[in-house]
Scaffold this motif. Structure first.
Motif, PDB file in Angstrom:
ATOM      1  N   HIS A 102       0.832  -1.207   0.000  1.00 30.97           N
ATOM      2  CA  HIS A 102       0.000   0.000   0.000  1.00 30.97           C
ATOM      3  C   HIS A 102       0.866   1.256   0.000  1.00 30.97           C
ATOM      4  O   HIS A 102       2.028   1.229   0.409  1.00 30.97           O
ATOM      5  CB  HIS A 102      -0.966   0.005   1.187  1.00 30.97           C
ATOM      6  CG  HIS A 102      -0.329   0.334   2.500  1.00 30.97           C
ATOM      7  ND1 HIS A 102      -0.220   1.615   2.969  1.00 30.97           N
ATOM      8  CD2 HIS A 102       0.236  -0.468   3.437  1.00 30.97           C
ATOM      9  CE1 HIS A 102       0.375   1.603   4.152  1.00 30.97           C
ATOM     10  NE2 HIS A 102       0.674   0.344   4.458  1.00 30.97           N
ATOM     11  N   MET A 141      -4.941   6.788  -4.738  1.00 31.06           N
ATOM     12  CA  MET A 141      -5.747   5.859  -5.538  1.00 31.06           C
ATOM     13  C   MET A 141      -4.969   5.324  -6.741  1.00 31.06           C
ATOM     14  O   MET A 141      -5.437   4.421  -7.427  1.00 31.06           O
ATOM     15  CB  MET A 141      -7.013   6.552  -6.038  1.00 31.06           C
ATOM     16  CG  MET A 141      -8.021   6.864  -4.958  1.00 31.06           C
ATOM     17  SD  MET A 141      -8.863   5.406  -4.341  1.00 31.06           S
ATOM     18  CE  MET A 141      -9.877   4.979  -5.737  1.00 31.06           C
ATOM     19  N   GLU A 198      -4.362   7.154  -9.348  1.00 29.75           N
ATOM     20  CA  GLU A 198      -4.965   7.778 -10.518  1.00 29.75           C
ATOM     21  C   GLU A 198      -4.151   8.948 -11.073  1.00 29.75           C
ATOM     22  O   GLU A 198      -4.512   9.504 -12.100  1.00 29.75           O
ATOM     23  CB  GLU A 198      -6.391   8.241 -10.174  1.00 29.75           C
ATOM     24  CG  GLU A 198      -7.305   7.070  -9.881  1.00 29.75           C
ATOM     25  CD  GLU A 198      -8.692   7.473  -9.428  1.00 29.75           C
ATOM     26  OE1 GLU A 198      -8.952   8.688  -9.274  1.00 29.75           O
ATOM     27  OE2 GLU A 198      -9.517   6.567  -9.221  1.00 29.75           O
ATOM     28  N   ALA A 209      -2.054   2.157  -7.600  1.00 25.71           N
ATOM     29  CA  ALA A 209      -3.376   1.690  -8.043  1.00 25.71           C
ATOM     30  C   ALA A 209      -3.765   0.405  -7.324  1.00 25.71           C
ATOM     31  O   ALA A 209      -2.985  -0.546  -7.254  1.00 25.71           O
ATOM     32  CB  ALA A 209      -3.389   1.474  -9.551  1.00 25.71           C
ATOM     33  N   GLY A 210      -4.955   0.404  -6.754  1.00 29.08           N
ATOM     34  CA  GLY A 210      -5.484  -0.784  -6.095  1.00 29.08           C
ATOM     35  C   GLY A 210      -4.922  -1.065  -4.718  1.00 29.08           C
ATOM     36  O   GLY A 210      -5.166  -2.133  -4.166  1.00 29.08           O
ATOM     37  N   THR A 211      -4.167  -0.108  -4.154  1.00 25.78           N
ATOM     38  CA  THR A 211      -3.552  -0.365  -2.851  1.00 25.78           C
ATOM     39  C   THR A 211      -4.061   0.555  -1.749  1.00 25.78           C
ATOM     40  O   THR A 211      -3.609   0.424  -0.607  1.00 25.78           O
ATOM     41  CB  THR A 211      -2.013  -0.220  -2.924  1.00 25.78           C
ATOM     42  OG1 THR A 211      -1.670   1.161  -3.079  1.00 25.78           O
ATOM     43  CG2 THR A 211      -1.420  -1.058  -4.033  1.00 25.78           C
ATOM     44  N   PRO A 269     -14.454  -0.761  -5.190  1.00 30.12           N
ATOM     45  CA  PRO A 269     -13.863  -2.073  -5.472  1.00 30.12           C
ATOM     46  C   PRO A 269     -12.338  -2.105  -5.415  1.00 30.12           C
ATOM     47  O   PRO A 269     -11.762  -3.155  -5.150  1.00 30.12           O
ATOM     48  CB  PRO A 269     -14.372  -2.393  -6.885  1.00 30.12           C
ATOM     49  CG  PRO A 269     -14.834  -1.107  -7.461  1.00 30.12           C
ATOM     50  CD  PRO A 269     -15.212  -0.227  -6.307  1.00 30.12           C
ATOM     51  N   ASN A 270     -11.688  -0.987  -5.644  1.00 32.58           N
ATOM     52  CA  ASN A 270     -10.216  -0.991  -5.653  1.00 32.58           C
ATOM     53  C   ASN A 270      -9.613  -0.433  -4.362  1.00 32.58           C
ATOM     54  O   ASN A 270      -8.465  -0.041  -4.324  1.00 32.58           O
ATOM     55  CB  ASN A 270      -9.711  -0.205  -6.866  1.00 32.58           C
ATOM     56  CG  ASN A 270     -10.282   1.192  -6.921  1.00 32.58           C
ATOM     57  OD1 ASN A 270     -11.247   1.508  -6.227  1.00 32.58           O
ATOM     58  ND2 ASN A 270      -9.701   2.046  -7.737  1.00 32.58           N
ATOM     59  N   VAL A 271     -10.426  -0.414  -3.295  1.00 35.78           N
ATOM     60  CA  VAL A 271      -9.988   0.119  -1.991  1.00 35.78           C
ATOM     61  C   VAL A 271     -10.075  -0.989  -0.946  1.00 35.78           C
ATOM     62  O   VAL A 271     -11.032  -1.752  -0.916  1.00 35.78           O
ATOM     63  CB  VAL A 271     -10.874   1.322  -1.582  1.00 35.78           C
ATOM     64  CG1 VAL A 271     -10.578   1.758  -0.164  1.00 35.78           C
ATOM     65  CG2 VAL A 271     -10.661   2.487  -2.544  1.00 35.78           C
ATOM     66  N   HIS A 272      -9.071  -1.070  -0.091  1.00 34.86           N
ATOM     67  CA  HIS A 272      -9.041  -2.040   0.999  1.00 34.86           C
ATOM     68  C   HIS A 272      -9.524  -1.344   2.275  1.00 34.86           C
ATOM     69  O   HIS A 272      -8.862  -0.443   2.771  1.00 34.86           O
ATOM     70  CB  HIS A 272      -7.614  -2.566   1.229  1.00 34.86           C
ATOM     71  CG  HIS A 272      -7.006  -3.165   0.022  1.00 34.86           C
ATOM     72  ND1 HIS A 272      -7.084  -4.508  -0.260  1.00 34.86           N
ATOM     73  CD2 HIS A 272      -6.323  -2.597  -1.014  1.00 34.86           C
ATOM     74  CE1 HIS A 272      -6.466  -4.758  -1.398  1.00 34.86           C
ATOM     75  NE2 HIS A 272      -5.991  -3.608  -1.883  1.00 34.86           N
TER      76      HIS A 272
END
Length: 137
Positions: free
Chosen positions: A29, A80, A82, A90-92, A132-135
């Motif tokens: 992350h 994000m 982005e 991205a995705g972390t 969806p791409n967030v923990h």
């Protein structure tokens, strides 16, 4: 952290717990987001310099009379993944389940006309929770 975003009761410890969980469960992350707007953004050291570089670029863009995103949006976009300089993020992104800070300056928000004093306060769902791409931890 911003000076008009004090921690909610138990918020500081919950932030520490979220950071610890992020380091255990999402090891790659780039940071943790426990607030809203530009507060509650905690960047890993490896990304903090990039984030400051992005803000400096936005400031230079604004000085030229061009439109730059608000600082909070630039920082969120970086976490994000982005923003082109933060694509490895991205995705972390990791968030807390709820907001761990309240906003005393709700009526002076930079994201438009402000909002009601009861919005985006302690206990509210963190705005990125559920993407969806967030923990969310």
């Amino acid at each position: 952290m911003e000076d008009d975003f004090p921690f909610c009761e138990g918020g500081w410890q919950e932030m520490l717990n979220t950071i610890y969980a992020a380091n255990s469960k999402v090891q790659n992350h780039c940071g943790v987001f426990v607030g809203t707007g530009g507060s509650g953004l905690v960047f890993k050291r490896s990304v903090a310099l990039t984030a400051s570089f992005i803000l400096e670029g936005d400031l230079q863009t604004h000085a030229l009379g061009l439109v730059a995103p608000p600082p909070d949006i630039s920082l969120q976009d970086c976490l994000m993944g982005e923003h082109e300089f933060c694509s490895s993020c991205a995705g972390t992104m990791v968030t807390s389940r709820t907001l761990l800070q309240k906003h005393l300056g709700y009526n002076s928000s930079t994201s438009g006309d402000g909002y009601d004093k009861n919005q985006f306060q302690c206990g509210w769902r963190q705005p990125f929770n559920g993407l969806p791409n967030v923990h969310t931890l």
